[in-house]
Design a protein around this motif. Structure first.
Motif, PDB file in Angstrom:
ATOM      1  N   MET A   1      11.561  10.131  -0.977  1.00  0.00           N
ATOM      2  CA  MET A   1      11.467   9.334  -2.185  1.00  0.00           C
ATOM      3  C   MET A   1      10.640  10.121  -3.210  1.00  0.00           C
ATOM      4  O   MET A   1       9.569  10.633  -2.891  1.00  0.00           O
ATOM      5  CB  MET A   1      10.798   8.006  -1.847  1.00  0.00           C
ATOM      6  N   ASP A   2      11.116  10.192  -4.416  1.00  0.00           N
ATOM      7  CA  ASP A   2      10.396  10.950  -5.438  1.00  0.00           C
ATOM      8  C   ASP A   2       9.225  10.130  -5.999  1.00  0.00           C
ATOM      9  O   ASP A   2       9.106   8.933  -5.774  1.00  0.00           O
ATOM     10  CB  ASP A   2      11.338  11.410  -6.547  1.00  0.00           C
ATOM     11  N   THR A   5      10.038   6.992  -8.387  1.00  0.00           N
ATOM     12  CA  THR A   5      10.493   5.803  -7.666  1.00  0.00           C
ATOM     13  C   THR A   5       9.330   5.143  -6.937  1.00  0.00           C
ATOM     14  O   THR A   5       9.197   3.916  -6.948  1.00  0.00           O
ATOM     15  CB  THR A   5      11.600   6.179  -6.657  1.00  0.00           C
ATOM     16  N   ARG A   6       8.488   5.938  -6.321  1.00  0.00           N
ATOM     17  CA  ARG A   6       7.329   5.400  -5.613  1.00  0.00           C
ATOM     18  C   ARG A   6       6.398   4.671  -6.587  1.00  0.00           C
ATOM     19  O   ARG A   6       5.866   3.605  -6.282  1.00  0.00           O
ATOM     20  CB  ARG A   6       6.604   6.542  -4.912  1.00  0.00           C
ATOM     21  N   TRP A   8       7.281   3.232  -9.472  1.00  0.00           N
ATOM     22  CA  TRP A   8       7.945   1.994  -9.868  1.00  0.00           C
ATOM     23  C   TRP A   8       7.791   0.923  -8.792  1.00  0.00           C
ATOM     24  O   TRP A   8       7.524  -0.245  -9.097  1.00  0.00           O
ATOM     25  CB  TRP A   8       9.431   2.233 -10.145  1.00  0.00           C
ATOM     26  N   LEU A   9       7.951   1.317  -7.534  1.00  0.00           N
ATOM     27  CA  LEU A   9       7.787   0.356  -6.444  1.00  0.00           C
ATOM     28  C   LEU A   9       6.353  -0.152  -6.367  1.00  0.00           C
ATOM     29  O   LEU A   9       6.115  -1.340  -6.133  1.00  0.00           O
ATOM     30  CB  LEU A   9       8.216   0.983  -5.120  1.00  0.00           C
TER      31      LEU A   9
END
Length: 74
Positions: A1-2, A5-6, A8-9
């Motif tokens: 996972m980039d 994205t991490r 945003w999560l």
């Protein structure tokens, strides 16, 4: 996972925490501080620039503590 994205999560988790802790002002201020750090680190990349993250985080933290103190007194 980039990293994007991490981040945003992580922000989605913090948004859920904001909703869950809606009645606890001190917790909301702590979550707001964590959100600000996530944005400063993840999107503005202030960890790459020496001293800039601290230059933003310390005054923000002091401001949030002052807001909490005024709420506790009032």
């Amino acid at each position: 996972m980039d990293a994007l994205t991490r981040n945003w999560l992580w922000l989605l988790v913090l948004i859920a925490a904001t909703v869950a802790l809606a009645g606890v002002p001190a917790a909301l201020l702590a979550v707001a501080f964590l959100k600000a750090l996530a944005i400063l680190k993840g999107f503005l990349h202030l960890t790459r620039a020496s001293g800039w993250l601290t230059a933003f985080a310390v005054p923000l933290g002091l401001w949030l503590v002052a807001i909490w103190a005024l709420h506790a007194v009032g």
